[in-house]
Design a protein around this motif. Sequence first.
Motif, PDB file in Angstrom:
ATOM      1  N   LYS A  21       0.680  -1.412  -0.081  1.00 57.55           N
ATOM      2  CA  LYS A  21       0.068   0.163   0.167  1.00 57.55           C
ATOM      3  C   LYS A  21       0.891   1.408  -0.063  1.00 57.55           C
ATOM      4  O   LYS A  21       0.307   2.343  -0.501  1.00 57.55           O
ATOM      5  N   ARG A  22       2.112   1.070   0.420  1.00 60.37           N
ATOM      6  CA  ARG A  22       2.651   2.373   0.950  1.00 60.37           C
ATOM      7  C   ARG A  22       3.184   2.698  -0.600  1.00 60.37           C
ATOM      8  O   ARG A  22       3.815   3.920  -1.016  1.00 60.37           O
ATOM      9  N   PHE A  23       3.799   1.273  -0.895  1.00 59.62           N
ATOM     10  CA  PHE A  23       4.120   1.505  -2.525  1.00 59.62           C
ATOM     11  C   PHE A  23       3.553   2.126  -3.452  1.00 59.62           C
ATOM     12  O   PHE A  23       3.712   2.602  -4.692  1.00 59.62           O
ATOM     13  N   CYS A  24       2.101   1.283  -3.794  1.00 58.82           N
ATOM     14  CA  CYS A  24       1.061   2.178  -4.578  1.00 58.82           C
ATOM     15  C   CYS A  24       0.604   3.662  -4.181  1.00 58.82           C
ATOM     16  O   CYS A  24       0.373   4.563  -5.150  1.00 58.82           O
ATOM     17  N   LEU A  25       1.161   4.133  -2.337  1.00 57.62           N
ATOM     18  CA  LEU A  25       0.936   6.032  -2.568  1.00 57.62           C
ATOM     19  C   LEU A  25       2.485   6.378  -3.429  1.00 57.62           C
ATOM     20  O   LEU A  25       2.245   7.819  -4.007  1.00 57.62           O
ATOM     21  N   SER A  26       3.091   5.758  -2.791  1.00 57.30           N
ATOM     22  CA  SER A  26       3.900   6.224  -4.226  1.00 57.30           C
ATOM     23  C   SER A  26       4.320   6.937  -4.657  1.00 57.30           C
ATOM     24  O   SER A  26       4.887   7.306  -5.409  1.00 57.30           O
ATOM     25  N   LEU A  27       3.918   5.474  -5.432  1.00 51.36           N
ATOM     26  CA  LEU A  27       3.740   5.709  -7.405  1.00 51.36           C
ATOM     27  C   LEU A  27       2.581   6.805  -8.057  1.00 51.36           C
ATOM     28  O   LEU A  27       2.364   7.425  -8.477  1.00 51.36           O
ATOM     29  N   THR A  28       1.175   6.447  -6.871  1.00 58.01           N
ATOM     30  CA  THR A  28       0.413   7.740  -7.550  1.00 58.01           C
ATOM     31  C   THR A  28       0.433   8.617  -6.016  1.00 58.01           C
ATOM     32  O   THR A  28      -0.237   9.914  -7.410  1.00 58.01           O
ATOM     33  N   ALA A  29       1.075   9.141  -5.866  1.00 61.15           N
ATOM     34  CA  ALA A  29       0.234  10.523  -5.411  1.00 61.15           C
ATOM     35  C   ALA A  29      -0.787  10.965  -4.641  1.00 61.15           C
ATOM     36  O   ALA A  29      -1.173  11.851  -3.826  1.00 61.15           O
ATOM     37  N   GLU A  30      -1.733   9.901  -4.549  1.00 65.09           N
ATOM     38  CA  GLU A  30      -2.943  10.127  -4.227  1.00 65.09           C
ATOM     39  C   GLU A  30      -3.536   9.567  -3.443  1.00 65.09           C
ATOM     40  O   GLU A  30      -4.044   8.093  -4.595  1.00 65.09           O
ATOM     41  N   PRO A  31      -3.641   9.601  -1.944  1.00 66.82           N
ATOM     42  CA  PRO A  31      -4.701   8.376  -1.529  1.00 66.82           C
ATOM     43  C   PRO A  31      -5.860   7.191  -2.004  1.00 66.82           C
ATOM     44  O   PRO A  31      -5.815   6.398  -2.172  1.00 66.82           O
ATOM     45  N   ALA A  32      -6.896   8.315  -2.599  1.00 69.57           N
ATOM     46  CA  ALA A  32      -7.387   6.827  -3.418  1.00 69.57           C
ATOM     47  C   ALA A  32      -6.994   6.523  -4.465  1.00 69.57           C
ATOM     48  O   ALA A  32      -7.453   4.986  -4.764  1.00 69.57           O
ATOM     49  N   ASP A  33      -6.352   6.956  -5.197  1.00 68.78           N
ATOM     50  CA  ASP A  33      -5.545   6.282  -6.743  1.00 68.78           C
ATOM     51  C   ASP A  33      -4.053   5.035  -6.140  1.00 68.78           C
ATOM     52  O   ASP A  33      -4.404   3.841  -6.286  1.00 68.78           O
ATOM     53  N   ALA A  34      -4.041   5.434  -4.602  1.00 68.27           N
ATOM     54  CA  ALA A  34      -3.439   4.422  -4.358  1.00 68.27           C
ATOM     55  C   ALA A  34      -4.085   3.128  -3.858  1.00 68.27           C
ATOM     56  O   ALA A  34      -3.633   1.707  -4.165  1.00 68.27           O
ATOM     57  N   ASP A  35      -5.710   3.310  -2.836  1.00 68.73           N
ATOM     58  CA  ASP A  35      -6.580   2.548  -2.449  1.00 68.73           C
ATOM     59  C   ASP A  35      -6.493   1.077  -3.914  1.00 68.73           C
ATOM     60  O   ASP A  35      -6.767   0.119  -4.281  1.00 68.73           O
TER      61      ASP A  35
END
Length: 166
Positions: free
Chosen positions: A20-34
Amino acid sequence: MAALDKAQRQLLMGELPGLKRFCLSLTAEPADADDLLQVTVERLLQRGMPDDAHVAKWAYRVCKNLWIDELRWREVRQRHSAAEEDGGGTPQDAATGEGSLQLDRVSQAMAALPEDQRAALVLVAVEGYSYAEVAEILEIPIGTVMSRIARGRKSLAEKVEWSPGS
């Protein structure tokens, strides 16, 4: 590739916070990371992985590739809708809540980094992967990982204006 066995599923579940942290690092947006995390897990559950695959490395690689696909899809969609709509810029991140000013500055500086630097930094500094493991996950040479980390750290230091005691 076979469906995930019980052991692989358990390893994947243990990897979710880091993923999940990696997803947030890629997207920079919590909704996109989810959304990216959900799509990644769905893909892994539907398609499985090789029996000899390292679960974490495979999951991070699938996640990265899905994000690249998403970015390409967004670019195509923007190109086609640009003629009909006036551009819709991305909302800027605002520092929120009661967090410390330093943490807010670091978060904003991280979000401002190019995606490739941000992803490499998160995998090394937050997730604790070695440079060699990050090179394998991101499918790039280790020298490129080292370069991205160095540029990312330098940029963070400049943006946050590190000083002793702050």
